[in-house]
Write a protein that holds these residues in place. Structure first.
Motif, PDB file in Angstrom:
ATOM      1  N   LYS A 183      33.512 125.425 -40.399  1.00 30.93           N
ATOM      2  CA  LYS A 183      33.048 124.256 -39.643  1.00 30.93           C
ATOM      3  C   LYS A 183      32.700 123.113 -40.600  1.00 30.93           C
ATOM      4  CE  LYS A 183      32.635 123.968 -35.874  1.00 30.93           C
ATOM      5  NZ  LYS A 183      33.547 123.388 -34.832  1.00 30.93           N
ATOM      6  N   THR A 184      32.117 123.434 -41.734  1.00 30.26           N
ATOM      7  CA  THR A 184      31.803 122.413 -42.738  1.00 30.26           C
ATOM      8  C   THR A 184      33.068 121.710 -43.198  1.00 30.26           C
ATOM      9  OG1 THR A 184      29.824 123.576 -43.544  1.00 30.26           O
ATOM     10  CG2 THR A 184      30.863 122.023 -45.052  1.00 30.26           C
ATOM     11  N   ARG A 185      34.100 122.495 -43.402  1.00 27.45           N
ATOM     12  CA  ARG A 185      35.393 121.928 -43.800  1.00 27.45           C
ATOM     13  C   ARG A 185      35.896 120.937 -42.749  1.00 27.45           C
ATOM     14  NH1 ARG A 185      39.554 124.417 -47.122  1.00 27.45           N
ATOM     15  NH2 ARG A 185      41.569 123.436 -46.760  1.00 27.45           N
ATOM     16  N   GLU A 186      35.785 121.317 -41.470  1.00 29.11           N
ATOM     17  CA  GLU A 186      36.238 120.453 -40.379  1.00 29.11           C
ATOM     18  C   GLU A 186      35.441 119.149 -40.346  1.00 29.11           C
ATOM     19  OE1 GLU A 186      35.848 122.729 -36.840  1.00 29.11           O
ATOM     20  OE2 GLU A 186      37.443 124.167 -37.362  1.00 29.11           O
ATOM     21  N   VAL A 187      34.127 119.260 -40.489  1.00 33.01           N
ATOM     22  CA  VAL A 187      33.262 118.068 -40.459  1.00 33.01           C
ATOM     23  C   VAL A 187      33.575 117.145 -41.634  1.00 33.01           C
ATOM     24  CG1 VAL A 187      30.875 117.250 -40.668  1.00 33.01           C
ATOM     25  CG2 VAL A 187      31.396 119.191 -39.189  1.00 33.01           C
ATOM     26  N   LEU A 188      33.761 117.714 -42.810  1.00 28.49           N
ATOM     27  CA  LEU A 188      34.052 116.907 -43.996  1.00 28.49           C
ATOM     28  C   LEU A 188      35.401 116.197 -43.875  1.00 28.49           C
ATOM     29  CD1 LEU A 188      32.780 119.278 -46.833  1.00 28.49           C
ATOM     30  CD2 LEU A 188      31.802 117.080 -46.170  1.00 28.49           C
ATOM     31  N   ILE A 189      36.383 116.890 -43.321  1.00 28.06           N
ATOM     32  CA  ILE A 189      37.692 116.270 -43.115  1.00 28.06           C
ATOM     33  C   ILE A 189      37.576 115.122 -42.121  1.00 28.06           C
ATOM     34  CG2 ILE A 189      39.993 116.625 -42.122  1.00 28.06           C
ATOM     35  CD1 ILE A 189      39.954 119.437 -43.308  1.00 28.06           C
ATOM     36  N   ASP A 190      36.843 115.364 -41.025  1.00 25.38           N
ATOM     37  CA  ASP A 190      36.651 114.326 -40.005  1.00 25.38           C
ATOM     38  C   ASP A 190      35.926 113.117 -40.604  1.00 25.38           C
ATOM     39  OD1 ASP A 190      36.756 113.479 -37.148  1.00 25.38           O
ATOM     40  OD2 ASP A 190      34.575 113.522 -37.360  1.00 25.38           O
ATOM     41  N   ASN A 191      34.905 113.377 -41.418  1.00 25.05           N
ATOM     42  CA  ASN A 191      34.161 112.288 -42.057  1.00 25.05           C
ATOM     43  C   ASN A 191      35.050 111.500 -43.018  1.00 25.05           C
ATOM     44  OD1 ASN A 191      31.899 113.108 -40.696  1.00 25.05           O
ATOM     45  ND2 ASN A 191      30.873 113.995 -42.466  1.00 25.05           N
ATOM     46  N   GLU A 192      35.910 112.203 -43.740  1.00 23.88           N
ATOM     47  CA  GLU A 192      36.795 111.547 -44.700  1.00 23.88           C
ATOM     48  C   GLU A 192      37.823 110.675 -43.979  1.00 23.88           C
ATOM     49  OE1 GLU A 192      38.483 110.569 -48.477  1.00 23.88           O
ATOM     50  OE2 GLU A 192      36.523 111.246 -47.758  1.00 23.88           O
ATOM     51  N   LEU A 193      38.361 111.187 -42.877  1.00 23.19           N
ATOM     52  CA  LEU A 193      39.321 110.399 -42.099  1.00 23.19           C
ATOM     53  C   LEU A 193      38.657 109.153 -41.527  1.00 23.19           C
ATOM     54  CD1 LEU A 193      41.227 113.238 -40.201  1.00 23.19           C
ATOM     55  CD2 LEU A 193      42.079 111.846 -42.092  1.00 23.19           C
ATOM     56  N   ARG A 194      37.405 109.312 -41.045  1.00 18.23           N
ATOM     57  CA  ARG A 194      36.666 108.171 -40.508  1.00 18.23           C
ATOM     58  C   ARG A 194      36.406 107.147 -41.611  1.00 18.23           C
ATOM     59  NH1 ARG A 194      32.581 110.698 -39.021  1.00 18.23           N
ATOM     60  NH2 ARG A 194      33.255 111.240 -36.914  1.00 18.23           N
ATOM     61  N   ARG A 195      36.053 107.639 -42.796  1.00 22.46           N
ATOM     62  CA  ARG A 195      35.783 106.737 -43.922  1.00 22.46           C
ATOM     63  C   ARG A 195      37.037 105.954 -44.296  1.00 22.46           C
ATOM     64  NH1 ARG A 195      36.464 106.281 -49.220  1.00 22.46           N
ATOM     65  NH2 ARG A 195      37.769 108.141 -49.278  1.00 22.46           N
ATOM     66  N   LYS A 196      38.188 106.630 -44.282  1.00 18.20           N
ATOM     67  CA  LYS A 196      39.441 105.961 -44.630  1.00 18.20           C
ATOM     68  C   LYS A 196      39.819 104.920 -43.585  1.00 18.20           C
ATOM     69  CE  LYS A 196      41.508 109.549 -47.524  1.00 18.20           C
ATOM     70  NZ  LYS A 196      42.650 110.492 -47.699  1.00 18.20           N
ATOM     71  N   ARG A 197      39.568 105.240 -42.287  1.00 15.70           N
ATOM     72  CA  ARG A 197      39.854 104.266 -41.235  1.00 15.70           C
ATOM     73  C   ARG A 197      38.975 103.035 -41.380  1.00 15.70           C
ATOM     74  NH1 ARG A 197      40.271 108.975 -37.893  1.00 15.70           N
ATOM     75  NH2 ARG A 197      38.109 108.707 -37.225  1.00 15.70           N
ATOM     76  N   GLN A 198      37.700 103.263 -41.681  1.00 18.09           N
ATOM     77  CA  GLN A 198      36.782 102.146 -41.874  1.00 18.09           C
ATOM     78  C   GLN A 198      37.191 101.307 -43.080  1.00 18.09           C
ATOM     79  OE1 GLN A 198      33.018 104.170 -42.186  1.00 18.09           O
ATOM     80  NE2 GLN A 198      32.678 104.221 -39.982  1.00 18.09           N
ATOM     81  N   MET A 199      37.600 101.967 -44.146  1.00 11.59           N
ATOM     82  CA  MET A 199      38.027 101.261 -45.348  1.00 11.59           C
ATOM     83  C   MET A 199      39.282 100.435 -45.065  1.00 11.59           C
ATOM     84  SD  MET A 199      38.915 102.816 -49.131  1.00 11.59           S
ATOM     85  CE  MET A 199      37.239 103.463 -49.276  1.00 11.59           C
ATOM     86  N   LYS A 200      40.211 101.027 -44.292  1.00 15.23           N
ATOM     87  CA  LYS A 200      41.435 100.315 -43.950  1.00 15.23           C
ATOM     88  C   LYS A 200      41.129  99.082 -43.110  1.00 15.23           C
ATOM     89  CE  LYS A 200      45.949 100.946 -41.757  1.00 15.23           C
ATOM     90  NZ  LYS A 200      46.845 101.904 -41.032  1.00 15.23           N
ATOM     91  N   ALA A 201      40.216  99.270 -42.119  1.00 16.60           N
ATOM     92  CA  ALA A 201      39.832  98.139 -41.267  1.00 16.60           C
ATOM     93  C   ALA A 201      39.145  97.058 -42.093  1.00 16.60           C
ATOM     94  CB  ALA A 201      38.911  98.624 -40.153  1.00 16.60           C
ATOM     95  N   GLN A 202      38.303  97.490 -43.028  1.00 15.98           N
ATOM     96  CA  GLN A 202      37.599  96.529 -43.884  1.00 15.98           C
ATOM     97  C   GLN A 202      38.582  95.764 -44.761  1.00 15.98           C
ATOM     98  OE1 GLN A 202      34.566  98.277 -46.351  1.00 15.98           O
ATOM     99  NE2 GLN A 202      34.164  96.393 -47.455  1.00 15.98           N
ATOM    100  N   MET A 203      39.566  96.484 -45.299  1.00 17.96           N
ATOM    101  CA  MET A 203      40.565  95.834 -46.146  1.00 17.96           C
ATOM    102  C   MET A 203      41.405  94.841 -45.346  1.00 17.96           C
ATOM    103  SD  MET A 203      41.823  99.044 -48.528  1.00 17.96           S
ATOM    104  CE  MET A 203      43.053  98.069 -49.385  1.00 17.96           C
TER     105      MET A 203
END
Length: 217
Positions: free
Chosen positions: A137-157
């Motif tokens: 479950k930790t793996r799933e949460v970390l992957i989800d958080n990383e994908l969210r971070r990348k989406r936010q970074m892309k939107a910011q860029m």
């Protein structure tokens, strides 16, 4: 048939060889473990439990880095494993990064409890099965958080790109305006001369017209 007894020197050489082979096996095993560890979980890379003190992080890193250092093993994967180990140690020593990781691990635990309708006092939480499910479950949460971070970074860029294009356009507009004003000013004398010539020509035409007029009577 009598057998030749090995000398103490030969015995020592054999033991040294076995010891060297054992050390290389340990190095290869640790390198393999690091490369298979989930890289978003720095605790997993260092083979540590969440919440350990900084002293344990430093000690674990020191022991493992000395074991798998590329200068001390011929394993071709040692440099990559060493880089991942160093990155994991750096992340855990960063207070903000470690706080985010700890939050993700805690979130995974609570999600697991809710999904199974357990309570924080449920006996299932103390089993090895729960520990395995928690890691998944930790793996799933970390992957989800990383994908969210990348989406936010892309939107910011993208937003920063729009802002930069707007700034560039404003600069270009001001540049064209300045050039237009400079061009207008540089042709000022020419325009004045042209206007004077026009006025002079117009005045001459008016005089000719007056001469052609016949007197009345």
């Amino acid at each position: 048939m009598a057998t030749k007894e090995e000398s103490p020197v030969e015995d020592k050489d054999a033991l040294d060889t076995l010891e060297t082979e054992a050390k290389e096996f340990d190095k290869d095993a640790e390198i393999d473990r690091i490369l298979k560890a989930f890289r978003l979980d720095a605790y997993a890379v260092l083979d540590l439990n969440p919440g350990v003190p900084e002293s344990d992080i430093k000690l674990a890193y020191r022991k493992k880095s000395l074991l798998i250092h590329p200068d001390k093993t011929k394993n071709p994967s040692a440099p990559e494993a060493f880089d991942r180990l160093k990155k994991a140690q750096t992340e855990l020593m960063d207070e903000k990064h470690r706080e985010r990781l700890d939050e993700a691990i805690a979130d995974a635990r609570m999600l697991l409890i809710r999904e199974n309708k357990w309570t924080v006092d449920s006996p299932e939480l103390k089993t090895e099965d729960f520990a395995k499910k928690w890691r998944v479950k930790t793996r799933e949460v970390l992957i989800d958080n990383e994908l969210r971070r990348k989406r936010q970074m892309k939107a910011q860029m993208q937003e920063e790109g729009r802002e930069q294009r707007k700034v560039d356009q404003d600069l270009e507009d001001r540049k064209r305006k300045r050039q237009h004003e400079q061009d207008w000013e540089s042709t000022r004398d020419q325009r004045i001369d042209s206007w004077r010539q026009f006025q002079k020509s117009k005045s001459g035409d008016d005089k000719k017209k007056k001469k052609k007029l016949k007197p009345i009577g």
